[in-house]
Design a protein around this motif. Sequence first.
Motif, PDB file in Angstrom:
ATOM      1  N   ALA A  19       1.148  -1.374   0.089  1.00  0.00           N
ATOM      2  CA  ALA A  19      -0.179   0.288  -0.363  1.00  0.00           C
ATOM      3  C   ALA A  19       0.753   1.300  -0.410  1.00  0.00           C
ATOM      4  CB  ALA A  19      -0.553  -0.081   1.153  1.00  0.00           C
ATOM      5  N   PHE A  20       2.254   1.427   0.847  1.00  0.00           N
ATOM      6  CA  PHE A  20       3.416   2.481   0.494  1.00  0.00           C
ATOM      7  C   PHE A  20       3.548   2.737  -1.103  1.00  0.00           C
ATOM      8  CE2 PHE A  20       7.120   4.203   1.399  1.00  0.00           C
ATOM      9  CZ  PHE A  20       6.594   5.886   1.923  1.00  0.00           C
ATOM     10  N   ARG A  21       3.771   1.641  -1.457  1.00  0.00           N
ATOM     11  CA  ARG A  21       4.288   2.109  -2.281  1.00  0.00           C
ATOM     12  C   ARG A  21       3.155   2.080  -3.828  1.00  0.00           C
ATOM     13  NH1 ARG A  21       6.888  -2.954  -1.176  1.00  0.00           N
ATOM     14  NH2 ARG A  21       9.476  -3.031  -0.839  1.00  0.00           N
ATOM     15  N   LEU A  22       1.684   1.504  -3.124  1.00  0.00           N
ATOM     16  CA  LEU A  22       0.914   2.324  -3.925  1.00  0.00           C
ATOM     17  C   LEU A  22       0.681   3.526  -4.289  1.00  0.00           C
ATOM     18  CD1 LEU A  22      -0.816   1.242  -6.523  1.00  0.00           C
ATOM     19  CD2 LEU A  22      -2.592   1.283  -4.654  1.00  0.00           C
ATOM     20  N   MET A  23       0.513   4.248  -2.462  1.00  0.00           N
ATOM     21  CA  MET A  23       1.091   5.221  -2.240  1.00  0.00           C
ATOM     22  C   MET A  23       1.402   6.412  -3.087  1.00  0.00           C
ATOM     23  SD  MET A  23       0.528   7.551   1.451  1.00  0.00           S
ATOM     24  CE  MET A  23       2.466   6.737   0.952  1.00  0.00           C
TER      25      MET A  23
END
Length: 190
Positions: A19-23
Motif C-alpha cells: 500500500a505504501f508503494r501504491l500510495m
Amino acid sequence: MTLSEKLFGKNREEIPYWAFRLMSFALNTVDILTNYSSRNFKRLGIQKGQTVVDYGCGPARYIRNISVAVGEEGKLYATDIHPLAIKKANEKIRKFDLQNVEAIITKAYNCPVQNHTADIILALDMFHMVRDSKSLLREFHRIAKPQGMVIIEDGHQPRKETNAKIMESGYFTITSENKHHVKCKPIHNQ
C-alpha cells in the motif's frame, strides 16, 4: 470502517508495504501531472534558517523544497514510522545531496528529535491516520519551540474533526486556517 480506510487511511497508522508503494506511485503521478507538492509547499511559509520536522514524511515529496528553503543554516528532520518512507527519504538525500536533512524512523508517538527543536512541524496528509491524536499532539508540543508552529492538513477527515482533535488535546491553539491546512501554536504551562 471501509476497506479503503483500513488499508490506506483513517486510523491505520502503518500501512502495508504494498500500500505504501501504491500510495507513493499515486502521489508521484499527481506531482508529475499537477505539480501539487510544489504548489502546496509554497503555502507553508518555511524560511531560511528554520528547523523543520516533516512528521510522517511518507514518500518524501517535500524534502527537496524544504531543504532548499531552510538553506545551509537550517535543518530538516524527515520522520516516519514506515521503513519505506525512511528509505525513500534517504534515497532523495543522496540523490540531491541534501546536507541539511536527516531521515529518522519514529516509533509510535516517540520521535528521537530533541525537546524544543522545531520552528515548524508539518503533519501533511497523515493526521487522519493517527489513532491517538492527543499523544501525537503531546509529542509535537515537546518537539516544537515555545514560539514554534504546527501545520496540519486534514487529510481524509473533515476540518471539524481536525479542529476538535487539536482543541481537545489542550496542547495547541489554532492561530489560522485555510482550505489547505490548520496552523497551531503551542500552549505553554503543560
